[in-house]
Design a protein around this motif. Sequence first.
Motif, PDB file in Angstrom:
ATOM      1  N   UNK A  11       0.831  -1.204   0.000  1.00  0.00           N
ATOM      2  CA  UNK A  11       0.000   0.000   0.000  1.00  0.00           C
ATOM      3  C   UNK A  11       0.870   1.260   0.000  1.00  0.00           C
ATOM      4  N   UNK A  12       1.947   1.253   0.777  1.00  0.00           N
ATOM      5  CA  UNK A  12       2.856   2.398   0.825  1.00  0.00           C
ATOM      6  C   UNK A  12       3.661   2.547  -0.469  1.00  0.00           C
ATOM      7  N   UNK A  13       4.031   1.424  -1.060  1.00  0.00           N
ATOM      8  CA  UNK A  13       4.877   1.454  -2.253  1.00  0.00           C
ATOM      9  C   UNK A  13       4.122   1.872  -3.517  1.00  0.00           C
ATOM     10  N   UNK A  14       2.828   1.630  -3.547  1.00  0.00           N
ATOM     11  CA  UNK A  14       2.039   1.889  -4.750  1.00  0.00           C
ATOM     12  C   UNK A  14       1.194   3.141  -4.525  1.00  0.00           C
ATOM     13  N   UNK A  15       1.744   4.256  -4.919  1.00  0.00           N
ATOM     14  CA  UNK A  15       1.081   5.545  -4.695  1.00  0.00           C
ATOM     15  C   UNK A  15      -0.254   5.608  -5.427  1.00  0.00           C
ATOM     16  N   UNK A  16      -1.271   6.041  -4.705  1.00  0.00           N
ATOM     17  CA  UNK A  16      -2.576   6.268  -5.314  1.00  0.00           C
ATOM     18  C   UNK A  16      -3.538   5.099  -5.277  1.00  0.00           C
ATOM     19  N   UNK A  17      -3.083   3.916  -4.902  1.00  0.00           N
ATOM     20  CA  UNK A  17      -3.982   2.766  -4.863  1.00  0.00           C
ATOM     21  C   UNK A  17      -4.770   2.777  -3.547  1.00  0.00           C
ATOM     22  N   UNK A  18      -6.053   2.459  -3.632  1.00  0.00           N
ATOM     23  CA  UNK A  18      -6.868   2.372  -2.426  1.00  0.00           C
ATOM     24  C   UNK A  18      -6.730   0.983  -1.827  1.00  0.00           C
ATOM     25  N   UNK A  19      -7.072   0.842  -0.553  1.00  0.00           N
ATOM     26  CA  UNK A  19      -7.038  -0.476   0.083  1.00  0.00           C
ATOM     27  C   UNK A  19      -7.950  -1.450  -0.639  1.00  0.00           C
TER      28      UNK A  19
END
Length: 131
Positions: free
Chosen positions: A53-61
């Motif tokens: 989640x931290x590594x992939x900017x912009x993705x929602x949970x």
Amino acid sequence: MGAERHWPCEDAQFRTACASGASEALRCIEGKWKMILLSQLFALGTLRFSELERLVAGITQKMLAQQLRELERDGIVKRTVHAQVPPKVEYALTDLGHALGPALAALLDWVERRRRSTAGHANVVAGDEAD
């Protein structure tokens, strides 16, 4: 350049089977987030949900969970739940996922070749428009 692969295109059934197989493979990795997730897992190995989640900017949970579920369903990613508090869930490439490496590398090579090819074409077209 690499060796050219022979495609026996004379056989219509073979062409249909190739198209179907390629479509199936692309379906497994299509979408905005899957390639980004796969690149993180290839580069860094096993990762926790929160790390992804931290590594992939912009993705929602919600989207992260959905994309990981699909990759898991397709046998590309393995989800491991550790029985502890708080829960620890890790994601890693399966053997099948690792086997994608050479194909993805070939796709990246193709993209670079295409970019070089179309960049030259774009310059010619832009020069034509200046006339």
